[in-house]
Write a protein that holds these residues in place. Structure first.
Motif, PDB file in Angstrom:
ATOM      1  N   ALA A 157       1.707   0.928  42.391  1.00 42.41           N
ATOM      2  CA  ALA A 157       1.936   0.403  43.743  1.00 42.41           C
ATOM      3  C   ALA A 157       3.420   0.365  44.054  1.00 42.41           C
ATOM      4  O   ALA A 157       3.847   0.699  45.164  1.00 42.41           O
ATOM      5  N   PHE A 158       4.237  -0.038  43.087  1.00 38.63           N
ATOM      6  CA  PHE A 158       5.678  -0.079  43.285  1.00 38.63           C
ATOM      7  C   PHE A 158       6.236   1.319  43.563  1.00 38.63           C
ATOM      8  O   PHE A 158       7.108   1.489  44.417  1.00 38.63           O
ATOM      9  N   LEU A 159       5.735   2.339  42.880  1.00 40.45           N
ATOM     10  CA  LEU A 159       6.193   3.697  43.124  1.00 40.45           C
ATOM     11  C   LEU A 159       5.859   4.153  44.541  1.00 40.45           C
ATOM     12  O   LEU A 159       6.682   4.792  45.208  1.00 40.45           O
ATOM     13  N   PHE A 160       4.649   3.837  45.015  1.00 36.60           N
ATOM     14  CA  PHE A 160       4.266   4.244  46.372  1.00 36.60           C
ATOM     15  C   PHE A 160       5.048   3.500  47.430  1.00 36.60           C
ATOM     16  O   PHE A 160       5.320   4.051  48.498  1.00 36.60           O
ATOM     17  N   VAL A 161       5.413   2.250  47.179  1.00 36.33           N
ATOM     18  CA  VAL A 161       6.196   1.470  48.149  1.00 36.33           C
ATOM     19  C   VAL A 161       7.637   1.926  48.137  1.00 36.33           C
ATOM     20  O   VAL A 161       8.288   2.048  49.193  1.00 36.33           O
ATOM     21  N   GLY A 207      -3.536  -4.171  34.900  1.00 30.81           N
ATOM     22  CA  GLY A 207      -2.821  -4.798  36.016  1.00 30.81           C
ATOM     23  C   GLY A 207      -1.373  -4.356  36.084  1.00 30.81           C
ATOM     24  O   GLY A 207      -0.846  -4.083  37.172  1.00 30.81           O
ATOM     25  N   ALA A 208      -0.702  -4.236  34.948  1.00 30.72           N
ATOM     26  CA  ALA A 208       0.694  -3.789  34.922  1.00 30.72           C
ATOM     27  C   ALA A 208       0.809  -2.340  35.396  1.00 30.72           C
ATOM     28  O   ALA A 208       1.733  -1.995  36.144  1.00 30.72           O
ATOM     29  N   ILE A 209      -0.123  -1.502  34.987  1.00 32.36           N
ATOM     30  CA  ILE A 209      -0.119  -0.106  35.440  1.00 32.36           C
ATOM     31  C   ILE A 209      -0.336  -0.042  36.943  1.00 32.36           C
ATOM     32  O   ILE A 209       0.347   0.706  37.661  1.00 32.36           O
TER      33      ILE A 209
END
Length: 87
Positions: free
Chosen positions: A79-83, A72-74
């Motif tokens: 997701a944070f990198l893509f956003v 889940g952390a990965i």
């Protein structure tokens, strides 16, 4: 005495229910515990299986939840990198 880290296979609510229902029958009994010894400020043991003299077996799933939380952390990191950095 050492802290045993128990984790139910069904999450935190099941941990609470285990504490309410089954722990009273294990207090004061001699048990055998299988798990990983950890050192820190205070030592503890990540419980895998506990067996009492009366034959009661308690299984713990902390390894399962560690893998779930890690994946889940990965996923959140990706997701944070893509956003943050759209293509």
């Amino acid at each position: 005495m050492i802290y045993l880290r128990y984790a139910s296979g069904f999450g935190p609510l099941a941990n609470f229910l285990f504490g309410m229902k089954r722990v009273k029958s294990l207090i004061g009994m001699d048990v055998s515990a299988l798990g990983w010894f950890r050192r820190g400020v205070a030592p503890w043991m990540d419980l895998i299986q506990q067996e009492s003299d009366s034959g009661t077996v308690v299984n713990s799933y902390h390894r399962f939840w560690s893998v779930v939380m890690g994946i889940g952390a990965i996923a959140i990191g990706i997701a944070f990198l893509f956003v943050s950095f759209p293509a």
